[in-house]
Design an enzyme around this catalytic site. Structure first.
Site, PDB file in Angstrom:
ATOM      1  N   PRO A 297       0.830  -1.213   0.000  1.00  0.00           N
ATOM      2  CA  PRO A 297       0.000   0.000   0.000  1.00  0.00           C
ATOM      3  C   PRO A 297       0.861   1.258   0.000  1.00  0.00           C
ATOM      4  CG  PRO A 297      -0.855  -1.606   1.553  1.00  0.00           C
ATOM      5  CD  PRO A 297       0.476  -2.139   1.085  1.00  0.00           C
ATOM      6  N   GLU A 298       0.402   2.257  -0.731  1.00  0.00           N
ATOM      7  CA  GLU A 298       1.153   3.503  -0.831  1.00  0.00           C
ATOM      8  C   GLU A 298       0.621   4.521   0.172  1.00  0.00           C
ATOM      9  OE1 GLU A 298       2.602   4.597  -4.554  1.00  0.00           O
ATOM     10  OE2 GLU A 298       2.345   2.622  -5.422  1.00  0.00           O
TER      11      GLU A 298
ATOM     12  N   LYS B 138       4.448   5.596   4.918  1.00  0.00           N
ATOM     13  CA  LYS B 138       3.780   4.298   4.879  1.00  0.00           C
ATOM     14  C   LYS B 138       3.667   3.668   6.267  1.00  0.00           C
ATOM     15  CE  LYS B 138       5.343   3.291   0.172  1.00  0.00           C
ATOM     16  NZ  LYS B 138       5.942   2.274  -0.720  1.00  0.00           N
TER      17      LYS B 138
ATOM     18  N   ARG C  66      12.447  -3.356  -7.551  1.00  0.00           N
ATOM     19  CA  ARG C  66      11.011  -3.147  -7.673  1.00  0.00           C
ATOM     20  C   ARG C  66      10.637  -3.173  -9.157  1.00  0.00           C
ATOM     21  NH1 ARG C  66      11.835  -4.028  -3.114  1.00  0.00           N
ATOM     22  NH2 ARG C  66      11.152  -2.908  -1.261  1.00  0.00           N
TER      23      ARG C  66
END
Length: 302
Positions: free
Chosen positions: A2-3, A51, A258
């Site tokens: 989640p950002e 985050k 990523r």
């Protein structure tokens, strides 16, 4: 993962349910916290920091011995917090994945598959979040500080800099890909290629700020399914702007690698890790234009 906008929304939901209410019980299913009991303490507030989630609770009857505490959690890849009315069943999630249960008379907050869970005096919060750059959705958002952080290493890959929470806090692979697309630069382009860093920082902040109130993350302005974002997760599909095939390749070195999606038609700059093989959209079992479900798949980490 989640950002920042998702974490901000989670903090707001937890705050609305528990702030100002006294904990009837706490169940922290984490080895180092198994014997902790927060019952009797009032939840003061729940806030996000990039985050990270910080649940602050009031001191105990003897503040000198029981100071205000902060329960720190991080969702990592699969974590989530859910709020249920106290007394109502919440067994739809696997009990083995539950890491925290905070119960008040009205609401129960359940932390599921949390990636991190820590407890310490509130005065020590910096141990968890003190390294973060300016929080894109925080009350102290400082765009000038973010600009300075980006320009501190002008030769660094733009996508890598955006993912570095020490530069600015809250961006994951989704907003990294979308911001680079809107800037018309590939994620592997050096920061120095940005024509105006201040304008770019404003763009990144606007993307998260516009999405923090809604579940669907939209960067195109089009709410229709399949047209909500430009690049992220669209590998193998035609670009919504130019029609070229969107591609995906890794950025950063393991274990910090990523996924980075980009459009070779709209974005200029290097693509050093793209091997050119056919690709499929994230989550799809088919490579567009082929009969077989083949081609590389990249796991997305936000």
């Amino acid at each position: 993962m989640p950002e920042g906008d998702v974490v901000w929304r989670t903090a707001r939901r937890l705050h609305a349910a528990q702030a100002g209410r006294v904990l009837l019980s706490s169940d922290l299913r984490w080895p180092s916290l198994a014997l902790v009991d927060l019952a009797g303490r009032e939840v003061l507030e729940v806030v996000s920091a990039g985050k990270h989630l910080l649940t602050r609770v009031a001191p105990g009857p003897d503040p000198a011995a029981e100071p205000p505490l902060t329960l720190h959690s991080h969702l990592r890849m699969e974590g989530s917090w859910h709020v249920h009315r106290t007394g109502e069943p919440w067994t739809r999630r696997s009990a083995s994945g539950i890491r925290a249960v905070l119960t008040t008379a009205e609401w129960t907050a359940v932390g599921h598959r949390l990636g991190m869970l820590d407890l310490a005096p509130t005065t020590r919060e910096a141990e968890w979040v003190g390294h973060l750059g300016p929080d894109l959705l925080g009350p102290g958002w400082d765009p000038e500080h973010a600009v300075r952080n980006l320009l501190a290493d002008p030769g660094r890959e733009l996508g890598s800099a955006l993912l570095d929470q020490r530069v600015l806090a809250g961006v994951g692979t989704f907003y990294m890909a979308e911001a680079c697309f809107l800037a018309r630069l590939t994620p592997w382009s050096p920061v120095a290629d940005l024509p105006d860093v201040a304008t770019f920082v404003t763009l990144v902040h606007r993307l998260l700020d516009l999405n923090k109130e809604r579940v669907d993350q939209v960067t195109t302005g089009d709410l229709r399914r399949g047209r909500q974002n430009y690049a992220h997760a669209r590998s193998g599909l035609p670009c919504l702007r130019c029609g070229a095939t969107v591609r995906v390749a890794p950025i950063n070195e393991p274990p910090q690698d990523r996924t980075a999606f980009y459009c070779p038609g709209c974005q200029r700059g290097p693509t050093p890790t793209d091997d050119g093989r056919p690709q499929r959209p994230l989550g799809s079992s088919r490579v567009p234009g082929t009969r077989a479900a083949r081609g590389p798949t990249y796991r997305t980490r936000r």
